[in-house]
Write a protein that holds these residues in place. Structure first.
Motif, PDB file in Angstrom:
ATOM      1  N   GLN A  30       0.828  -1.215   0.000  1.00 11.54           N
ATOM      2  CA  GLN A  30       0.000   0.000   0.000  1.00 11.54           C
ATOM      3  C   GLN A  30       0.852   1.250   0.000  1.00 11.54           C
ATOM      4  N   ALA A  31       1.886   1.261   0.854  1.00 14.24           N
ATOM      5  CA  ALA A  31       2.714   2.461   0.977  1.00 14.24           C
ATOM      6  C   ALA A  31       3.346   2.796  -0.363  1.00 14.24           C
ATOM      7  N   GLU A  32       3.902   1.771  -1.029  1.00 14.46           N
ATOM      8  CA  GLU A  32       4.572   2.008  -2.310  1.00 14.46           C
ATOM      9  C   GLU A  32       3.571   2.395  -3.389  1.00 14.46           C
ATOM     10  N   LEU A  33       2.397   1.786  -3.333  1.00 13.05           N
ATOM     11  CA  LEU A  33       1.360   2.137  -4.303  1.00 13.05           C
ATOM     12  C   LEU A  33       1.025   3.617  -4.197  1.00 13.05           C
ATOM     13  N   VAL A  34       0.790   4.067  -2.973  1.00 11.95           N
ATOM     14  CA  VAL A  34       0.429   5.468  -2.789  1.00 11.95           C
ATOM     15  C   VAL A  34       1.589   6.379  -3.176  1.00 11.95           C
ATOM     16  N   GLU A  35       2.796   5.975  -2.855  1.00 12.34           N
ATOM     17  CA  GLU A  35       3.944   6.808  -3.250  1.00 12.34           C
ATOM     18  C   GLU A  35       4.030   6.931  -4.767  1.00 12.34           C
ATOM     19  N   ALA A  36       3.758   5.828  -5.464  1.00  4.32           N
ATOM     20  CA  ALA A  36       3.781   5.889  -6.924  1.00  4.32           C
ATOM     21  C   ALA A  36       2.662   6.787  -7.432  1.00  4.32           C
ATOM     22  N   LEU A  37       1.515   6.746  -6.771  1.00  6.19           N
ATOM     23  CA  LEU A  37       0.366   7.529  -7.233  1.00  6.19           C
ATOM     24  C   LEU A  37       0.500   9.005  -6.891  1.00  6.19           C
ATOM     25  N   THR A  38       1.564   9.369  -6.183  1.00  2.00           N
ATOM     26  CA  THR A  38       1.761  10.775  -5.861  1.00  2.00           C
ATOM     27  C   THR A  38       3.117  11.255  -6.352  1.00  2.00           C
ATOM     28  N   GLY A  39       3.788  10.420  -7.137  1.00  2.00           N
ATOM     29  CA  GLY A  39       5.055  10.842  -7.721  1.00  2.00           C
ATOM     30  C   GLY A  39       6.239  10.748  -6.788  1.00  2.00           C
ATOM     31  N   LEU A  40       6.050  10.160  -5.619  1.00  6.13           N
ATOM     32  CA  LEU A  40       7.150  10.126  -4.656  1.00  6.13           C
ATOM     33  C   LEU A  40       8.105   8.967  -4.900  1.00  6.13           C
ATOM     34  N   THR A  41       7.684   8.015  -5.710  1.00  2.55           N
ATOM     35  CA  THR A  41       8.606   6.934  -6.044  1.00  2.55           C
ATOM     36  C   THR A  41       8.449   6.578  -7.521  1.00  2.55           C
ATOM     37  N   LYS A  42       9.459   5.896  -8.054  1.00  6.90           N
ATOM     38  CA  LYS A  42       9.489   5.617  -9.486  1.00  6.90           C
ATOM     39  C   LYS A  42       8.581   4.447  -9.858  1.00  6.90           C
ATOM     40  N   VAL A  43       7.967   4.557 -11.017  1.00  6.40           N
ATOM     41  CA  VAL A  43       7.183   3.453 -11.546  1.00  6.40           C
ATOM     42  C   VAL A  43       8.085   2.639 -12.461  1.00  6.40           C
ATOM     43  N   ILE A  44       8.096   1.324 -12.269  1.00  5.99           N
ATOM     44  CA  ILE A  44       8.972   0.459 -13.062  1.00  5.99           C
ATOM     45  C   ILE A  44       8.295   0.060 -14.363  1.00  5.99           C
ATOM     46  N   GLU A  45       7.017  -0.227 -14.231  1.00  4.68           N
ATOM     47  CA  GLU A  45       6.284  -0.694 -15.388  1.00  4.68           C
ATOM     48  C   GLU A  45       4.821  -0.312 -15.190  1.00  4.68           C
ATOM     49  N   GLY A  46       4.093  -0.188 -16.294  1.00  2.00           N
ATOM     50  CA  GLY A  46       2.685   0.127 -16.187  1.00  2.00           C
ATOM     51  C   GLY A  46       2.450   1.617 -16.315  1.00  2.00           C
ATOM     52  N   SER A  47       1.200   2.051 -16.091  1.00  2.00           N
ATOM     53  CA  SER A  47       0.914   3.463 -16.295  1.00  2.00           C
ATOM     54  C   SER A  47      -0.110   3.981 -15.291  1.00  2.00           C
ATOM     55  N   ILE A  48      -0.046   5.301 -15.099  1.00  2.00           N
ATOM     56  CA  ILE A  48      -1.002   5.992 -14.238  1.00  2.00           C
ATOM     57  C   ILE A  48      -1.579   7.150 -15.045  1.00  2.00           C
ATOM     58  N   HIS A  49      -2.884   7.194 -15.158  1.00  2.11           N
ATOM     59  CA  HIS A  49      -3.539   8.338 -15.801  1.00  2.11           C
ATOM     60  C   HIS A  49      -4.405   9.048 -14.793  1.00  2.11           C
ATOM     61  N   LEU A  50      -4.212  10.365 -14.724  1.00  2.59           N
ATOM     62  CA  LEU A  50      -5.012  11.186 -13.825  1.00  2.59           C
ATOM     63  C   LEU A  50      -5.767  12.161 -14.715  1.00  2.59           C
ATOM     64  N   LYS A  51      -7.093  12.157 -14.592  1.00  3.18           N
ATOM     65  CA  LYS A  51      -7.936  12.873 -15.553  1.00  3.18           C
ATOM     66  C   LYS A  51      -7.511  12.383 -16.936  1.00  3.18           C
ATOM     67  N   ASP A  52      -7.067  13.327 -17.822  1.00  2.00           N
ATOM     68  CA  ASP A  52      -6.685  12.830 -19.132  1.00  2.00           C
ATOM     69  C   ASP A  52      -5.186  12.815 -19.344  1.00  2.00           C
ATOM     70  N   SER A  53      -4.418  13.121 -18.280  1.00  3.08           N
ATOM     71  CA  SER A  53      -2.973  13.157 -18.512  1.00  3.08           C
ATOM     72  C   SER A  53      -2.280  11.899 -18.005  1.00  3.08           C
ATOM     73  N   ASP A  54      -1.224  11.568 -18.726  1.00  2.00           N
ATOM     74  CA  ASP A  54      -0.385  10.450 -18.323  1.00  2.00           C
ATOM     75  C   ASP A  54       0.604  10.978 -17.290  1.00  2.00           C
ATOM     76  N   VAL A  55       0.485  10.546 -16.063  1.00  2.00           N
ATOM     77  CA  VAL A  55       1.354  11.058 -15.005  1.00  2.00           C
ATOM     78  C   VAL A  55       2.270   9.955 -14.478  1.00  2.00           C
ATOM     79  N   THR A  56       2.446   8.922 -15.284  1.00  2.00           N
ATOM     80  CA  THR A  56       3.214   7.768 -14.823  1.00  2.00           C
ATOM     81  C   THR A  56       4.572   8.161 -14.253  1.00  2.00           C
ATOM     82  N   HIS A  57       5.254   9.071 -14.962  1.00  2.11           N
ATOM     83  CA  HIS A  57       6.604   9.407 -14.509  1.00  2.11           C
ATOM     84  C   HIS A  57       6.682  10.856 -14.045  1.00  2.11           C
ATOM     85  N   ALA A  58       5.561  11.410 -13.648  1.00  2.00           N
ATOM     86  CA  ALA A  58       5.534  12.821 -13.274  1.00  2.00           C
ATOM     87  C   ALA A  58       6.121  13.027 -11.875  1.00  2.00           C
ATOM     88  N   ARG A  59       6.549  14.260 -11.638  1.00  2.00           N
ATOM     89  CA  ARG A  59       7.052  14.639 -10.316  1.00  2.00           C
ATOM     90  C   ARG A  59       5.873  14.912  -9.381  1.00  2.00           C
TER      91      ARG A  59
END
Ligand SMILES: Nc1ncnc2c1ncn2[C@@H]1O[C@H](COP(=O)(O)OP(=O)(O)OP(=O)(O)O)[C@@H](O)[C@H]1O
Ligand SMILES: [Mg+2]
Lengths: 530, 374
Positions: free
Chosen positions: A311-340
């Motif tokens: 859970q902790a790592e999931l949330v960190e990835a969903l807030t840009g606090l840790t790196k995503v290795i694979e897969g994607s995150i979309h927030l609204k219409d933007s791709d924020v997978t590797h965003a700060r």
């Protein structure tokens, strides 16, 4: 199991009478009388800021009371500092842990009490690690607490750190254990184990003061219950003679709804879309393994799971606090997978973090500055290069009254607020930002029933306004009462996503333990990736 | 323990804040003077006479006051540089080297081109700031990229700065003034020199620049967006990251600003004081003394200014003290060392004078900065 018919003074492990403690602007303890019998578990209840921690800090020698007396085993004592307290057999596990993260468990236990071997060379003597490890293992065995003496503290989960704290107190010879909200950070299973530890402790003749906000726990384990309100004792009772409702009312001084009312969700567009997400933990081991889910406008997706399952790592990835290795995150219409992190906040994610001292707050800042932590660079707080103190001030005053943060002033350092009020500062800041996505990780940890009711209502209000809410909680009651859908995470994978109507505690409990459901038992289960 | 000792934990009004902040430094100074007077007594000198001479040497005449101000000027800027870095969670021990590089940049701009004064002087000062900023930004970048601790890297860069400049002004060095016996650079043109404030004295405009810099640093730290970021990174880097602050960028920026202040101090030394050039041994130790100045000043711009004045006064009064009482000038270094010790290890002072610990606000301690890897 109590020896209440013995000589009353003799059987009291600890007694305080008429303790008062004043801080600038608050009377934290107001002529408090309190007693602890030998072999007793005595629960101390009260709202956030009621003065529970202060009272215990007085007993533990961290604060000097303005008035009042302390008796141990019937003798009056003066406790000037924690060393005095330990010498009197009083140990305390603080609400916020006090371990050295870069040291091992054994080293933390030894701190200040180093055991040496071989030549006695004063400070140059060799530390006897083996002996300490053996002693720890003996304690671990006696009380049934599992912990590896050679592990580094920063690698441990919160639940494990907590065990280390308790062992530390026992290791130093504590007979009276003060446990300040020990279960706030534990999962139901861990809490059960922890109760076992407590029971075996009292069986060995230890006495325990147990502070908690969870009324169920109090009823389950306490022998006696004392309730504080605004620094004064408002009542003492026993589990058999009271109920959750009554205790809640006693604490808060009014009726409290223990379960929030909510209408069925009206989900809209997708707001957060997570696909096949992979994230590593601090040790570079896979922590999140192929997680996919969607959170829509106007619904609450609860992530249930035993703490430490990603859970902790999931949330960190969903807030840009840790790196995503694979897969994607979309927030609204933007791709924020590797965003700060800032890109997440600006695209519209509000985040109530799990660890309020590490991420959520700057303890050395006043309340007003903490309330602009995410928005300090935006109007109206920033005008040109400058920060506009008037806007900061106004914002703080508004949020403090709107979210009922109990603080002597907006210039009070957040570090000196009670734990619950610190959390309210974060909740106020994040909920007031009007973001389309709210990620709430353990949002009510350490909060009193009144505040929980309040924050739950605010979260549901947000949902009803159309905000997509991702709720991460190890509190099953919280998950069940707030969520519209529940995703169960186990070992970094989501085992199932089920509508709340189909969720029972038993079913969730099995999933949280990693028992996969077969196809026919759940159509809604997410396909596990293997 | 009195009732009001706890008010310090959470100051209620300005007076309480100020008393809470300066009681430790003042008591540290007092205690250091006391200890030093024991040493004087042991060697048969009357400490009261010595301290009176010290005071007279620092403030007794107009010339004395001017020397005090001149001596305080680089301490103010170096101390500000260190204080700024401290607030950002960085221990910039490299102020010494940054000051050197600042001097070198300023002097090069000062002697190599001739321009109208209204351009030349600002350009030379900016050059000094730029040199200091670069020299500090390098270790900042190392820290941001790889977590290399700035205490180590700035010390190394101190050595490099010192050696490179000594080479440059040494025999056949590119900055060596022609036909001189001692290693030194040419003097800067008239147009790059700081104006003299009182005719026929050495009092140059650098002291005004330094005090103004203290005001700017105060404004920057507590009134600007960038200052908020700097302090947040210093107080809690994890929370800063959570708040979307670019921690790595901030580390580099904080170091650069810190170095710019030091470089400005270095520039003022060469552009303000005759013979307006740079020689070996020039300003050695200023950067390290500035650490003491910053710590004594409670890493607050106004405190730094006050403690820089104190250090300036001690330096300028010491000669008269030695002349009158035969107490060696070195006793001043001892006093300064003692002051720093008592402020840094303030537990000693607290227990002597029975002062309770303060709240979290002042917990930026040397110890924590040491531990603060990346
Ligand atoms: N060191 C301190 N300085 C100033 N005020 C303090 C300090 N410690 C506590 N207080 C204040 O005293 C009151 C009681 O705080 P305390 O921490 O004892 O509450 P609590 O009952 O433990 O609350 P919680 O359940 O939130 O932990 C609060 O109003 C708090 O702001
Ligand atoms: Mg508490």
């Amino acid at each position: 199991m109590k020896s209440s018919d013995q000589d009353p003074l003799e059987s009291l492990a600890l007694q305080v009478s008429g303790i008062s403690k004043r801080f600038p602007g608050v009377l934290a303890n107001d002529k408090v009388d309190f007693s602890l019998a030998r072999g007793e578990i005595h629960a101390l209840l009260g709202e956030n800021g009621a003065g529970k921690t202060t009272l215990m800090n007085v007993v533990y020698g961290l604060y000097k009371p303005d008035e009042g007396e302390i008796f141990i085993n019937g003798n009056q004592v003066e406790i000037r500092d924690p060393n005095d307290a330990l010498a009197q057999g009083i140990g305390m596990v603080h609400q916020h842990f006090m371990l050295v993260p870069v040291m091992t468990v054994a080293e933390n236990l030894m701190l200040g009490h180093e055991v040496t071997r071989g030549l006695k060379l004063g400070l140059l003597s060799r530390v006897d690690r083996q002996k300490v490890s053996e002693e720890i293992e003996a304690l671990v065995e006696l009380y049934g607490m599992e912990v590896n003496p050679e592990a580094y503290v920063h690698e441990l989960s919160v639940g494990e750190q907590q065990r280390v704290e308790i062992i530390k107190a026992l290791y130093r010879g504590a007979d009276v254990l003060i446990l300040d909200e020990p279960t706030a950070v534990l999962t139901p299973q861990e809490t059960e184990d922890f109760f076992e530890v407590m029971r075996s402790l009292v069986k060995q003749g230890k006495s325990i003061i147990f502070i908690t906000h969870k009324l169920k726990e109090v009823l389950a384990i306490a022998d006696r219950i004392t309730v504080l309100r605004d620094g004064a004792v408002v009542g003492m009772t026993k589990p058999a003679e009271t109920s959750e409702k009554e205790l809640a009312a006693m604490m808060v001084g009014r009726e409290v709804l223990l379960r929030v009312e909510k209408k069925p969700a009206q989900p809209g567009e997708d707001v957060l879309k997570v696909q096949n997400l992979h994230v590593l933990d601090r040790r570079d081991q896979p922590a999140v393994r192929g997680v996919s889910f969607i959170v829509r406008e106007g619904e609450i997706l609860g992530i249930a799971g035993v703490q430490g399952n990603g859970q902790a790592e999931l949330v960190e990835a969903l807030t840009g606090l840790t790196k995503v290795i694979e897969g994607s995150i979309h927030l609204k219409d933007s791709d924020v997978t590797h965003a700060r992190p800032r890109a997440f906040t600006e695209t519209g994610a509000a985040h109530v973090p799990e660890d309020r001292h590490k991420h959520g707050l700057v303890l050395s800042y006043a309340v007003d500055e903490n309330l602009i932590l995410q928005t300090y660079y935006l109007a109206p707080f920033a005008s040109g290069l400058n920060i506009n103190p008037r806007a900061v001030d106004e914002n703080a005053r508004r949020l403090i009254s709107e979210y009922d943060v109990r603080t002597p002033s907006i210039k009070t350092l957040v570090g000196s607020l009670s734990g619950g009020n610190q959390q309210k500062v974060i909740v106020a800041r994040e909920l007031s930002r009007d973001a389309p996505l709210l990620i709430a990780n353990q949002p009510t940890r350490g909060l009193d029933v009144g505040s929980i009711e309040y924050i739950h209502r605010r979260i549901i209000e947000k949902r009803d306004e159309g905000v997509a809410v991702l709720l991460v909680s190890s509190e099953l009651d919280e998950i069940l009462s707030l969520s519209d859908r529940i995703a169960v995470i186990y070992s970094g994978e989501i085992l199932a996503i089920i509508p709340v109507e189909e969720a029972t505690k038993e079913r969730l409990g099995l999933l949280m333990a990693g028992v996969r459901e077969t196809q026919e038992s759940s159509q809604a289960a997410a396909t596990p990736m293997e | 323990m009195s009732e009001d000792s706890e008010a310090i934990q959470q100051p209620r009004n300005l007076a309480a804040v100020i008393v809470g902040r300066i009681s430790i430094p003042l008591l540290a100074i007092f205690t250091a003077l006391l200890v030093a007077s024991l040493a004087m007594l042991a060697s048969g000198t009357n400490p009261i006479k010595a301290y009176l001479a010290l005071g007279e040497g620092a403030f007794g005449t107009q010339k004395a006051v001017i020397e005090t101000l001149i001596k305080a000027t680089p301490f103010i800027l170096g101390g500000l540089g260190i204080a700024l870095a401290f607030r950002g969670g960085l221990f910039n021990i490299g102020v010494e080297g940054q000051l050197f590089v600042g001097s070198a940049f300023a002097v090069i701009i000062g002697y190599s081109i001739e321009l109208p004064a209204f351009i030349h002087l600002p350009l030379a000062l900016l050059g000094g700031m730029f040199g200091g900023a670069i020299w500090a930004a390098i270790p900042g970048y190392f820290k941001a990229r790889s977590g290399a601790h700035e205490v180590i890297t700035t010390i190394m860069l101190n050595f490099i700065a010192l050696r490179v400049i000594n080479w440059a002004i040494g025999v056949n060095g590119p900055m060596r003034a022609p036909r001189t016996v001692v290693p030194e650079t040419p003097a800067v043109f008239e147009s790059a020199r700081l104006p003299i404030l009182i005719p026929d004295t050495r009092l140059h405009a650098g002291v005004i620049i330094a005090v103004f810099a203290a005001l700017v640093v105060y404004w920057f730290l507590w009134r600007t967006v960038a200052g908020f970021e700097l302090r947040t990174v210093g107080a809690n880097p994890s929370a800063a990251r959570y708040a979307g602050i670019n921690v790595e960028f901030n580390i580099v920026r904080t170091m650069a600003l810190s170095g710019a202040l030091a470089g400005l101090g270095g520039g003022i030394q060469v552009l303000g004081l005759a013979p307006y050039n740079f020689t070996t041994g020039f300003n050695v130790g200023l950067g390290f003394d500035s650490i003491a100045v910053a710590v004594l000043g409670g890493i607050h711009p106004f405190g730094v200014t006050m403690s820089a004045l104190l250090f300036g006064a001690m330096d300028s009064g010491a000669r008269l003290m030695q002349l009158r009482t035969k107490v060696p000038i070195d006793i001043i270094t001892i006093v300064q060392g003692l002051i720093l010790t008592f402020v840094a290890a303030n537990q000693i002072i607290r227990s002597i004078y029975r002062i309770r610990a303060r709240g979290e606000e002042d917990q930026i301690s040397l110890g924590r900065l040491w531990g603060g890897g990346s």
